[in-house]
Design an enzyme around this catalytic site. Structure first.
Site, PDB file in Angstrom:
ATOM      1  N   THR A  39      55.030  16.475 -61.713  1.00 20.87           N
ATOM      2  CA  THR A  39      54.935  17.873 -62.125  1.00 20.87           C
ATOM      3  C   THR A  39      55.454  18.055 -63.547  1.00 20.87           C
ATOM      4  O   THR A  39      54.718  18.440 -64.455  1.00 20.87           O
ATOM      5  CB  THR A  39      55.714  18.762 -61.139  1.00 20.87           C
ATOM      6  OG1 THR A  39      55.440  18.325 -59.798  1.00 20.87           O
ATOM      7  CG2 THR A  39      55.304  20.222 -61.266  1.00 20.87           C
TER       8      THR A  39
ATOM      9  N   ASN B 260      52.527  19.718 -52.437  1.00 18.08           N
ATOM     10  CA  ASN B 260      53.348  20.853 -51.978  1.00 18.08           C
ATOM     11  C   ASN B 260      52.526  21.930 -51.277  1.00 18.08           C
ATOM     12  O   ASN B 260      51.308  21.838 -51.176  1.00 18.08           O
ATOM     13  CB  ASN B 260      54.207  21.407 -53.125  1.00 18.08           C
ATOM     14  CG  ASN B 260      53.392  22.082 -54.216  1.00 18.08           C
ATOM     15  OD1 ASN B 260      52.287  22.543 -53.980  1.00 18.08           O
ATOM     16  ND2 ASN B 260      53.950  22.134 -55.407  1.00 18.08           N
TER      17      ASN B 260
ATOM     18  N   HIS C 233      62.729  20.870 -51.372  1.00 15.07           N
ATOM     19  CA  HIS C 233      63.123  21.348 -52.691  1.00 15.07           C
ATOM     20  C   HIS C 233      64.300  20.552 -53.258  1.00 15.07           C
ATOM     21  O   HIS C 233      65.153  21.099 -53.976  1.00 15.07           O
ATOM     22  CB  HIS C 233      63.485  22.839 -52.627  1.00 15.07           C
ATOM     23  CG  HIS C 233      62.326  23.712 -52.239  1.00 15.07           C
ATOM     24  ND1 HIS C 233      62.479  25.009 -51.808  1.00 15.07           N
ATOM     25  CD2 HIS C 233      60.982  23.463 -52.215  1.00 15.07           C
ATOM     26  CE1 HIS C 233      61.278  25.536 -51.543  1.00 15.07           C
ATOM     27  NE2 HIS C 233      60.356  24.616 -51.771  1.00 15.07           N
TER      28      HIS C 233
HETATM   29  C1  LIG Z   1      55.815  19.066 -48.862  1.00 10.68           C
HETATM   30  C2  LIG Z   1      56.287  19.845 -50.053  1.00 10.68           C
HETATM   31  C3  LIG Z   1      56.110  21.222 -50.088  1.00 10.68           C
HETATM   32  C4  LIG Z   1      56.549  21.970 -51.186  1.00 10.68           C
HETATM   33  N1  LIG Z   1      56.202  23.307 -51.278  1.00 10.68           N
HETATM   34  C5  LIG Z   1      56.413  23.967 -52.441  1.00 10.68           C
HETATM   35  C6  LIG Z   1      55.853  25.264 -52.656  1.00 10.68           C
HETATM   36  O1  LIG Z   1      55.130  25.809 -51.826  1.00 10.68           O
HETATM   37  N2  LIG Z   1      56.123  25.877 -53.836  1.00 10.68           N
HETATM   38  C7  LIG Z   1      56.917  25.300 -54.794  1.00 10.68           C
HETATM   39  O2  LIG Z   1      57.172  25.924 -55.820  1.00 10.68           O
HETATM   40  N3  LIG Z   1      57.442  24.064 -54.614  1.00 10.68           N
HETATM   41  C8  LIG Z   1      57.175  23.378 -53.485  1.00 10.68           C
HETATM   42  N4  LIG Z   1      57.639  22.096 -53.336  1.00 10.68           N
HETATM   43  C9  LIG Z   1      58.543  21.538 -54.366  1.00 10.68           C
HETATM   44  C10 LIG Z   1      57.851  21.117 -55.667  1.00 10.68           C
HETATM   45  O3  LIG Z   1      56.549  20.618 -55.426  1.00 10.68           O
HETATM   46  C11 LIG Z   1      58.714  20.026 -56.323  1.00 10.68           C
HETATM   47  O4  LIG Z   1      60.037  20.519 -56.465  1.00 10.68           O
HETATM   48  C12 LIG Z   1      58.206  19.649 -57.718  1.00 10.68           C
HETATM   49  O5  LIG Z   1      56.851  19.286 -57.658  1.00 10.68           O
HETATM   50  C13 LIG Z   1      59.052  18.497 -58.279  1.00 10.68           C
HETATM   51  O6  LIG Z   1      58.569  18.116 -59.556  1.00 10.68           O
HETATM   52  P1  LIG Z   1      59.213  16.887 -60.342  1.00 10.68           P
HETATM   53  O7  LIG Z   1      58.509  16.823 -61.642  1.00 10.68           O
HETATM   54  O8  LIG Z   1      60.679  17.029 -60.353  1.00 10.68           O
HETATM   55  O9  LIG Z   1      58.899  15.597 -59.459  1.00 10.68           O
HETATM   56  P2  LIG Z   1      57.468  14.971 -58.900  1.00 10.68           P
HETATM   57  O10 LIG Z   1      56.423  16.015 -59.104  1.00 10.68           O
HETATM   58  O11 LIG Z   1      57.752  14.506 -57.563  1.00 10.68           O
HETATM   59  O12 LIG Z   1      57.172  13.817 -59.928  1.00 10.68           O
HETATM   60  C14 LIG Z   1      57.809  12.571 -59.961  1.00 10.68           C
HETATM   61  C15 LIG Z   1      56.774  11.524 -60.345  1.00 10.68           C
HETATM   62  O13 LIG Z   1      57.411  10.316 -60.737  1.00 10.68           O
HETATM   63  C16 LIG Z   1      56.715   9.222 -60.185  1.00 10.68           C
HETATM   64  N5  LIG Z   1      57.673   8.113 -60.090  1.00 10.68           N
HETATM   65  C17 LIG Z   1      58.828   8.101 -59.395  1.00 10.68           C
HETATM   66  N6  LIG Z   1      59.456   6.919 -59.560  1.00 10.68           N
HETATM   67  C18 LIG Z   1      58.700   6.185 -60.397  1.00 10.68           C
HETATM   68  C19 LIG Z   1      58.835   4.889 -60.937  1.00 10.68           C
HETATM   69  N7  LIG Z   1      59.890   4.108 -60.654  1.00 10.68           N
HETATM   70  N8  LIG Z   1      57.859   4.425 -61.758  1.00 10.68           N
HETATM   71  C20 LIG Z   1      56.775   5.196 -62.048  1.00 10.68           C
HETATM   72  N9  LIG Z   1      56.608   6.441 -61.558  1.00 10.68           N
HETATM   73  C21 LIG Z   1      57.562   6.928 -60.739  1.00 10.68           C
HETATM   74  C22 LIG Z   1      56.236   9.758 -58.840  1.00 10.68           C
HETATM   75  O14 LIG Z   1      55.200   8.970 -58.293  1.00 10.68           O
HETATM   76  C23 LIG Z   1      55.823  11.167 -59.203  1.00 10.68           C
HETATM   77  O15 LIG Z   1      54.493  11.219 -59.665  1.00 10.68           O
HETATM   78  C24 LIG Z   1      57.232  21.331 -52.246  1.00 10.68           C
HETATM   79  C25 LIG Z   1      57.416  19.942 -52.213  1.00 10.68           C
HETATM   80  C26 LIG Z   1      56.920  19.194 -51.149  1.00 10.68           C
HETATM   81  C27 LIG Z   1      57.083  17.711 -51.176  1.00 10.68           C
END
Ligand SMILES: Cc1cc2nc3c(=O)[nH]c(=O)nc-3n(C[C@H](O)[C@H](O)[C@H](O)COP(=O)(O)OP(=O)(O)OC[C@H]3O[C@@H](n4cnc5c(N)ncnc54)[C@H](O)[C@@H]3O)c2cc1C
Ligand SMILES: *[C@@H]1O[C@H](CO)[C@@H](O)[C@H](O)[C@H]1NC(C)=O
Ligand SMILES: *[C@@H]1O[C@H](CO)[C@@H](O)[C@H](O)[C@H]1NC(C)=O
Ligand SMILES: *[C@@H]1O[C@H](CO)[C@@H](O)[C@H](O)[C@H]1NC(C)=O
Ligand SMILES: *[C@@H]1O[C@H](CO)[C@@H](O)[C@H](O)[C@H]1NC(C)=O
Ligand SMILES: *[C@@H]1O[C@H](CO)[C@@H](O)[C@H](O)[C@H]1NC(C)=O
Ligand SMILES: *[C@@H]1O[C@H](CO)[C@@H](O)[C@H](O)[C@H]1NC(C)=O
Ligand SMILES: *[C@@H]1O[C@H](CO)[C@@H](O)[C@H](O)[C@H]1NC(C)=O
Length: 625
Positions: free
Chosen positions: A48, A135, A548
């Site tokens: 994200t 999500n 979350h």
């Molecule tokens: C089931 C579910 C339902 C949800 N519902 C909602 C909702 O309705 N509304 C809302 O606002 N939020 C919701 N959320 C929360 C929201 O989607 C997350 O908080 C947000 O997407 C997190 O973003 P991020 O960038 O922190 O991490 P992520 O989007 O998880 O990105 C991390 C990325 O890093 C990559 N990665 C990790 N380790 C490595 C590595 N060692 N090497 C290479 N790549 C790697 C992963 O593959 C991933 O692509 C939900 C989450 C889930 C799982």
């Protein structure tokens, strides 16, 4: 979509966006990864936040940018399951049953003290778009008071509501509801003035569960206010129909990949390494991050960064990568013989999350159970979606959400001690969240309905949790999963607010509106479950999460030894390394976090492009601690 990047399915590859015209790949752009290449910026994790940062840095035009992503394209590796809103609950349940390892990390938690020692599957996207591809799609922003507190705790007034609203705006585009296709009997409020023309599509499904229209009426009868600004303008208390991260035209999920990555692939020089696992961040003798060791199908190589490494691997993998690279609690690093680059005790700590629990009724209306029980009805839903993007499958499920304060409702019985523990909350920060959710939950998310009746539910959560969890490493290799302990519902105040949330759901069920469609009343936990202990026991037996997970690399002041990054997301004590994802939040804002993750990506990209150096401004102080 199937023609798109098909050669990539098994092989890792780098995708050079300059080879992409009209989104169609040209053969030579895929194949052998560009080993040992150097870029100005290397973004670890194309999820994200990472997609936003990478796309904005590449779009500037001055810099070369690479993304290292462990997964691939979810549209190829999970069919339409992550694309069609009505399928969003597939393989995101509390067990690994049916989980597709191509797009999921397969995390399981430790046995949960606040949940009868249950271990749950913790969904995280392993694909471009990351968890935005997995999500439940609710799009909603926090409150003015929340962002003022953010600005105050990180000592940087650029985080106030007024100052971050431009970043929320530039990340998203709102399409108003299609009133021709949606049911007319529930008014949808929205405020178009707080949206811009950003890549993420925010829209309304062409279907609302009839159950939700009665919940909407019920909340009004239970004394809850209607939130007429639609929960995007800095106010949350009350109830509203919420939009989703959804392309209104196609009624498909809008993820960080379909929005930011696709934009960058068309218009910039971004290079994306898919199926490439980051193993370690490299530091030179001055503690400057110089690159990342990556592994693809067993082949290690190095991607170097001239300017900065940006870690966007999410709440569990970003702290893991920091720890295996020598930035983390010294005792943990020593246990696994990892040379300490920087003793950072906060890495992996302070984890916040929102628990998920529900009350179910049997309703005299079609609900999710009707589709589960009746194959003909489900076949019709598929036909409706495929033919003209209408019907049940256009809805991600959570139609109407209410945010409320509960501690000032004396009838709910929250103790003076708990009120004191919650007294730090700004006035506009809710304590509980309620989703109308027209499916059976029962004793466990994903369990089958007990009979053929139509079940609907109200899902509750607490939105000012005091319980804190942690994530740590189990080896010095990122190929081994980290150990995850969300630790929700262990704090006694959280337990009190959770029980009060169930009691407040019962106020709703007692309204004339809800009695009209659910005359039999509550089925789960059941009318005999009334004491504090029995209600808590039912909640803990259902132990599940809104997913979350956050704050595991807390943003804060340099004199807070548990803070990991400063207000520009720069890691204290090292150079040229930032963490930009939900792990870097200073706390978990109320409700759904994705809108704020996108905002953070936009804001930090802007900081980087406007010349904030990669070195924390508090270097001398943080080095001495
Ligand atoms: C089931 C579910 C339902 C949800 N519902 C909602 C909702 O309705 N509304 C809302 O606002 N939020 C919701 N959320 C929360 C929201 O989607 C997350 O908080 C947000 O997407 C997190 O973003 P991020 O960038 O922190 O991490 P992520 O989007 O998880 O990105 C991390 C990325 O890093 C990559 N990665 C990790 N380790 C490595 C590595 N060692 N090497 C290479 N790549 C790697 C992963 O593959 C991933 O692509 C939900 C989450 C889930 C799982
Ligand atoms: C990349 O570096 C690794 C390790 O330094 C080396 O083994 C490999 O041959 C290099 N690859 C190329 C294509 O230069
Ligand atoms: C949970 O596990 C711990 C440690 O094994 C044990 O002490 C405790 O009694 C268990 N609790 C429940 C509710 O089973
Ligand atoms: C709204 O309309 C739908 C579809 O006609 C219906 O099923 C539902 O009961 C209505 N809701 C209310 C509150 O009248
Ligand atoms: C989704 O994909 C499946 C399998 O390819 C297909 O049968 C179905 O029609 C598609 N659309 C929907 C709405 O399920
Ligand atoms: C509780 O406090 C909130 C926020 O200050 C307020 O909106 C609400 O009306 C109060 N409720 C009661 C029952 O006093
Ligand atoms: C940690 O590693 C050990 C040994 O490799 C393994 O048995 C255990 O299951 C792992 N723990 C977790 C939580 O993954
Ligand atoms: C409530 O009733 C159900 C069904 O009879 C029973 O299984 C459950 O144990 C009861 N719970 C309590 C707390 O009495």
């Amino acid at each position: 979509m199937a023609r798109f990047l098909a050669p990539l399915l098994l092989a890792a590859a780098s995708v050079h966006s300059q080879f992409i015209h009209n989104q169609l790949p040209v053969g030579s752009s895929f194949g052998v990864p560009n080993e040992n290449a150097t870029y100005d910026y290397v973004v670890v994790g194309g999820g994200t936040a990472g997609s936003v940062v990478a796309a904005r840095l590449a779009q500037d035009g001055r810099f070369s940018v690479a993304v290292v992503e462990a997964g691939g394209f979810y549209e190829l590796e999970n069919g339409n399951r992550s694309v069609i809103p009505g399928y969003d609950f597939y393989s995101s349940g509390p067990t690994l049953a049916g989980v597709n390892p191509l797009i999921d990390w397969e995390f399981m938690t430790t046995p949960q003290a606040g949940g009868k020692n249950i271990s749950i599957h913790y969904t995280r996207g392993r694909c471009l778009g990351g968890s935005s591809a997995r999500n439940y799609m609710v799009y909603q922003r926090p409150t003015v008071g929340t962002m003022q507190r953010w600005a105050d705790v990180v000592g940087d007034q650029s985080w106030t509501w007024e100052n971050v609203l431009p970043y929320y705006k530039q990340s998203s585009t709102l399409t108003p509801p299609n009133t021709k296709l949606r049911m007319a009997n529930t008014t949808t409020y929205y405020d178009a003035s707080v949206f811009g023309k950003g890549p993420l599509q925010v829209g309304y499904s062409n279907y609302i569960a009839p159950f939700a229209t009665w919940v909407n009426l019920g909340w009004k009868q239970a004394g809850d206010t209607i939130r007429t600004q639609g929960m995007q303008s800095g106010e949350l208390l009350g109830h509203s129909i919420l939009p989703s991260s959804l392309d209104a035209q196609s009624q498909e999920r809008s993820s960080a990949q379909t929005s930011y990555i696709n934009l960058a692939m068309k218009a910039t020089q971004l290079t994306i390494y898919t199926h490439a696992l980051a193993k370690r961040i490299l530091f030179d003798s001055t503690k400057t991050a110089t690159g990342v060791v990556v592994e693809t199908r067993g082949l290690p190589f190095t991607i170097s960064a001239r300017r900065e490494v940006i870690l966007s691997a999410g709440a569990f993998n970003s702290p893991q990568l920091l720890m295996v690279s020598g930035v983390g609690p010294a005792a943990t690093l020593q246990k696994y013989h990892i040379p300490v680059v920087r003793n950072a005790p906060g890495v992996g700590q302070n984890m916040e999350d929102n628990p998920f629990f529900a009350v179910n009724v049997a309703a005299d209306l079609p609900t999710g159970s009707s589709y589960q029980n009746n194959p003909a009805l489900f076949a019709q839903a598929i036909a409706d979606y495929n033919s003209d993007r209408t019907g049940y499958l256009t809805s991600a499920g959570a139609d109407i959400i209410s945010f409320q304060k509960l501690s000032n409702r004396s009838e709910l019985g929250i103790s003076a001690h708990a009120k004191q523990a919650l007294s730090w909350l700004p006035d506009d920060w809710p304590e509980a969240m309620f989703w109308s959710f027209a499916v059976w939950i029962g004793a466990s998310f994903g369990s089958l309905p007990p009979d053929a009746r139509n079940y609907g539910g109200i899902v509750g959560s607490i939105t000012a949790p005091l319980s804190r969890g942690w994530v740590t490493i189990n080896s010095s290799d990122t190929a081994d999963l980290p150990i995850i302990n969300p630790n929700m519902l262990t704090d006694p105040t959280d337990q009190e607010v959770a029980v009060a949330t169930v009691r407040r759901i019962r106020d709703l069920l007692a309204t004339d509106a809800m009695k009209a469609i659910a005359p039999e009343g509550e089925v789960f936990p059941g009318p005999n479950v009334t004491s504090f202990e029995d209600i808590l026991s039912a909640i803990q037996g259902q132990y599940f999460t809104f997913a979350h997970a956050s704050v595991t690399n807390k943003m804060g002041l340099s004199n807070d030894r548990m803070a990991v990054v400063d207000s520009k997301a720069r890691v204290f004590g090292v150079n040229s390394l930032r963490v930009v994802d939900i792990s870097a939040f200073p706390f978990l804002p109320p409700g759904q976090p994705q809108a704020t993750v996108y905002m953070m990506g936009e804001k930090i990209a802007d900081d980087i492009l406007h010349g904030e150096s990669g070195t924390s401004g508090h270097e001398s102080q943080s080095m001495s601690s």
